[in-house]
Write a protein that holds these residues in place. Sequence first.
Motif, PDB file in Angstrom:
ATOM      1  N   ASP A  41     -15.236   6.430  -8.776  1.00 53.27           N
ATOM      2  CA  ASP A  41     -14.133   5.384  -8.663  1.00 53.27           C
ATOM      3  C   ASP A  41     -14.863   4.611  -7.155  1.00 53.27           C
ATOM      4  N   ILE A  42     -14.869   3.800  -7.326  1.00 54.14           N
ATOM      5  CA  ILE A  42     -14.305   2.417  -6.142  1.00 54.14           C
ATOM      6  C   ILE A  42     -13.510   1.765  -6.300  1.00 54.14           C
ATOM      7  N   PHE A  43     -12.372   1.448  -5.259  1.00 54.72           N
ATOM      8  CA  PHE A  43     -10.511   0.826  -5.722  1.00 54.72           C
ATOM      9  C   PHE A  43     -11.021  -0.012  -4.255  1.00 54.72           C
ATOM     10  N   LEU A  44     -10.432  -1.580  -4.984  1.00 51.09           N
ATOM     11  CA  LEU A  44     -10.551  -2.071  -3.967  1.00 51.09           C
ATOM     12  C   LEU A  44      -8.961  -2.876  -3.385  1.00 51.09           C
ATOM     13  N   TRP A  45      -8.456  -2.216  -2.368  1.00 46.33           N
ATOM     14  CA  TRP A  45      -7.083  -3.146  -1.965  1.00 46.33           C
ATOM     15  C   TRP A  45      -7.180  -4.470  -0.854  1.00 46.33           C
ATOM     16  N   TYR A  46      -5.977  -5.636  -1.744  1.00 50.21           N
ATOM     17  CA  TYR A  46      -6.010  -6.330  -1.063  1.00 50.21           C
ATOM     18  C   TYR A  46      -5.123  -5.344   0.211  1.00 50.21           C
ATOM     19  N   VAL A  47      -4.720  -6.076   1.604  1.00 48.59           N
ATOM     20  CA  VAL A  47      -4.478  -5.201   2.799  1.00 48.59           C
ATOM     21  C   VAL A  47      -2.935  -5.597   2.850  1.00 48.59           C
ATOM     22  N   HIS A  48      -2.877  -6.896   2.263  1.00 48.49           N
ATOM     23  CA  HIS A  48      -1.950  -8.079   2.799  1.00 48.49           C
ATOM     24  C   HIS A  48      -0.673  -7.508   1.246  1.00 48.49           C
ATOM     25  N   GLY A  49       0.318  -8.318   2.001  1.00 45.47           N
ATOM     26  CA  GLY A  49       1.177  -8.253   0.806  1.00 45.47           C
ATOM     27  C   GLY A  49       1.346  -6.658  -0.017  1.00 45.47           C
ATOM     28  N   ASP A  50       1.615  -7.093  -1.202  1.00 37.85           N
ATOM     29  CA  ASP A  50       1.628  -5.293  -2.583  1.00 37.85           C
ATOM     30  C   ASP A  50       0.862  -4.796  -2.084  1.00 37.85           C
ATOM     31  N   CYS A  51       0.127  -4.753  -1.150  1.00 36.88           N
ATOM     32  CA  CYS A  51      -1.353  -3.773  -1.228  1.00 36.88           C
ATOM     33  C   CYS A  51      -2.158  -3.353  -2.659  1.00 36.88           C
ATOM     34  N   LYS A  52      -2.013  -5.115  -3.865  1.00 39.80           N
ATOM     35  CA  LYS A  52      -2.328  -4.746  -4.952  1.00 39.80           C
ATOM     36  C   LYS A  52      -4.194  -4.422  -5.054  1.00 39.80           C
ATOM     37  N   ASN A  53      -3.808  -2.888  -5.845  1.00 38.59           N
ATOM     38  CA  ASN A  53      -5.914  -3.010  -6.312  1.00 38.59           C
ATOM     39  C   ASN A  53      -6.044  -3.685  -7.377  1.00 38.59           C
ATOM     40  N   TYR A  54      -6.555  -4.264  -7.047  1.00 35.39           N
ATOM     41  CA  TYR A  54      -7.269  -5.260  -7.504  1.00 35.39           C
ATOM     42  C   TYR A  54      -8.694  -5.458  -8.281  1.00 35.39           C
ATOM     43  N   MET A  55      -9.011  -4.565  -8.013  1.00 39.07           N
ATOM     44  CA  MET A  55     -10.564  -4.093  -9.070  1.00 39.07           C
ATOM     45  C   MET A  55     -11.006  -2.917  -8.531  1.00 39.07           C
ATOM     46  N   VAL A  56     -11.895  -2.586  -9.495  1.00 42.57           N
ATOM     47  CA  VAL A  56     -12.729  -1.218  -9.772  1.00 42.57           C
ATOM     48  C   VAL A  56     -13.855  -0.913  -9.977  1.00 42.57           C
ATOM     49  N   LEU A  57     -14.559  -0.749  -8.953  1.00 39.99           N
ATOM     50  CA  LEU A  57     -15.680  -0.736  -9.862  1.00 39.99           C
ATOM     51  C   LEU A  57     -16.670   1.203 -10.127  1.00 39.99           C
ATOM     52  N   ARG A  58     -17.033   1.004 -10.801  1.00 41.76           N
ATOM     53  CA  ARG A  58     -17.771   2.319 -12.179  1.00 41.76           C
ATOM     54  C   ARG A  58     -18.765   2.380 -12.407  1.00 41.76           C
ATOM     55  N   GLY A  59     -19.409   3.495 -12.011  1.00 42.82           N
ATOM     56  CA  GLY A  59     -20.861   3.612 -12.180  1.00 42.82           C
ATOM     57  C   GLY A  59     -21.644   4.368 -12.058  1.00 42.82           C
ATOM     58  N   HIS A  60     -20.939   5.467 -10.910  1.00 45.59           N
ATOM     59  CA  HIS A  60     -21.927   6.604 -10.031  1.00 45.59           C
ATOM     60  C   HIS A  60     -21.300   8.029 -10.788  1.00 45.59           C
ATOM     61  N   LYS A  61     -21.831   8.998 -11.338  1.00 44.04           N
ATOM     62  CA  LYS A  61     -21.941   9.660 -12.241  1.00 44.04           C
ATOM     63  C   LYS A  61     -21.042  11.510 -11.046  1.00 44.04           C
ATOM     64  N   ASN A  62     -20.275  11.095  -9.989  1.00 48.44           N
ATOM     65  CA  ASN A  62     -20.286  12.141  -9.299  1.00 48.44           C
ATOM     66  C   ASN A  62     -19.639  11.542  -8.869  1.00 48.44           C
ATOM     67  N   ALA A  63     -19.082  11.861  -7.171  1.00 51.31           N
ATOM     68  CA  ALA A  63     -17.913  11.518  -6.319  1.00 51.31           C
ATOM     69  C   ALA A  63     -18.726  10.329  -5.422  1.00 51.31           C
ATOM     70  N   VAL A  64     -18.029   9.643  -4.842  1.00 52.07           N
ATOM     71  CA  VAL A  64     -18.240   8.397  -3.651  1.00 52.07           C
ATOM     72  C   VAL A  64     -18.395   9.469  -2.568  1.00 52.07           C
ATOM     73  N   LEU A  65     -19.195   9.386  -1.763  1.00 54.34           N
ATOM     74  CA  LEU A  65     -19.232  10.351  -0.989  1.00 54.34           C
ATOM     75  C   LEU A  65     -18.933   9.153   0.699  1.00 54.34           C
ATOM     76  N   ASP A  66     -19.392   8.149   0.693  1.00 53.75           N
ATOM     77  CA  ASP A  66     -19.631   7.838   1.770  1.00 53.75           C
ATOM     78  C   ASP A  66     -19.248   6.033   0.556  1.00 53.75           C
ATOM     79  N   LEU A  67     -19.152   4.896   2.035  1.00 48.57           N
ATOM     80  CA  LEU A  67     -19.294   3.695   1.465  1.00 48.57           C
ATOM     81  C   LEU A  67     -19.053   3.062   2.620  1.00 48.57           C
ATOM     82  N   GLN A  68     -20.024   1.409   2.710  1.00 45.32           N
ATOM     83  CA  GLN A  68     -20.176   0.759   4.014  1.00 45.32           C
ATOM     84  C   GLN A  68     -19.914  -0.909   3.454  1.00 45.32           C
ATOM     85  N   TRP A  69     -19.989  -1.223   4.081  1.00 44.99           N
ATOM     86  CA  TRP A  69     -19.319  -3.318   4.206  1.00 44.99           C
ATOM     87  C   TRP A  69     -20.280  -3.619   3.734  1.00 44.99           C
TER      88      TRP A  69
END
Length: 436
Positions: A169-197
């Motif tokens: 999974d790829i989790f998206l978290w807000y940096v400020h406030g309570d650092c809420k995890n507001y979204m999960v990106l699912r689709g990979h069939k194996n580990a996520v080794l690297d990610l970039q914006w």
Amino acid sequence: MTAQVYHFGPIIKVGPILEATRRVLIRPGARGLSTAPPFSPRRGAVAPLSSPVGSAKPSASRLRRAGAAPSPASPSKSSGGFPSRNLTANFKMFSAPGNNSLALAVPRPGMELTNIQHHPNQTLGPGGKQRTSSLEAPIMLLTGHQSTVYCIKFNPAGTVIASGSHDRDIFLWYVHGDCKNYMVLRGHKNAVLDLQWTTDGTQIISASPDKTVRVWDVETGKQVKKMAEHSSFVNSCCPARKWPPLVVSGSDDGTAKLWDLRQRGAIQTLPDKYQITAVSFSEAADKVFTGGLDNDVKWWDLRKNEVTEYLKGHQDMITGMQLSPDGSYLLTNAMDNELKIWDLRPYAPENRNIKTLTGHQHNFEKNLLKCSWSPDNRKVTAGSADRMVYIWDTTSRRILYKLPGHNGCVNETAFHPTEPVIGSCGSDKQIYLGEL
């Protein structure tokens, strides 16, 4: 995952979000985090869940550690510490619908925990000292991944942090406030080794051992492109900083592939004899750098489709690389326990390796430990197998910070783009955001 692990008491479900007591911590030690051994939180440090926000009575119980020694910013600096101070006893844990991801404001091991009132917009730390960031607390712990976290990246605006894990999974978290995890990106069939914006912050590029590179829309959370021409694990990916929207990926199949996000399929393949474990673009995106099992950094000219220069110096496999913010230098991390800075400017000395930084460690796990630059080019950081986060000064080459807290190998560290904040992730499934 249950709240009882952190001794927050029973969880009350409010719609799709889980709430529990809230605990915010400020360390008593220096701005470089304490190097004291970890401790386990025990009951009695937080108010009962039924207490309304701001009305919880401070508990008489305190968690202390014996023999604490502050972590100096450097051997030559004395560390001006924060005196202990109480913080609010109310704390929130968030859970994304259908997922057990949590965002917690808790201490790194080795810090004192007490309870007091907390004002969300406060700018002063303990003892009235000025806070240096807009984090809700100087240390934020984000937990929720079910396995090793391999990579984290702040978005260009510094408002969101993305994390990729062995749990696919790829989790998206807000940096400020309570650092809420507001979204999960699912689709990979194996580990996520690297990610970039991407540069505009609207998309995330991810690489996985499922042999694919994927593109995600961060507004909708949907996968918008899947690139599946590699024949083995994809270890690394990197988007171009400027237009056109190009992405380069490196794989165990011994190739680096160039992708144009406007087109179907790879537009160029750079063949190598060995597995490629790290890739990066040049500033103008007309050249690509690759590193792998043969210890050398290869400098590819995309117009000629060939290697024009070899950057030699590492004695073991290269695990990570990143171009400096000004595009003049390349930082590389390798299993010889060295970070190297390479001068990419024209008319540079024949030996482009201008600086070598040491202190961090690789071990038998052979994880692909990443490295990164601070926005001002003055500092670099890397994870380490000794569970520490290392930050170096690029001018003096000395270690500025050696930050504890993780209970496993630290796989990636990243600087916030606008604030003195460092993010780190590790094999202990945890992510820390720390104020420097």
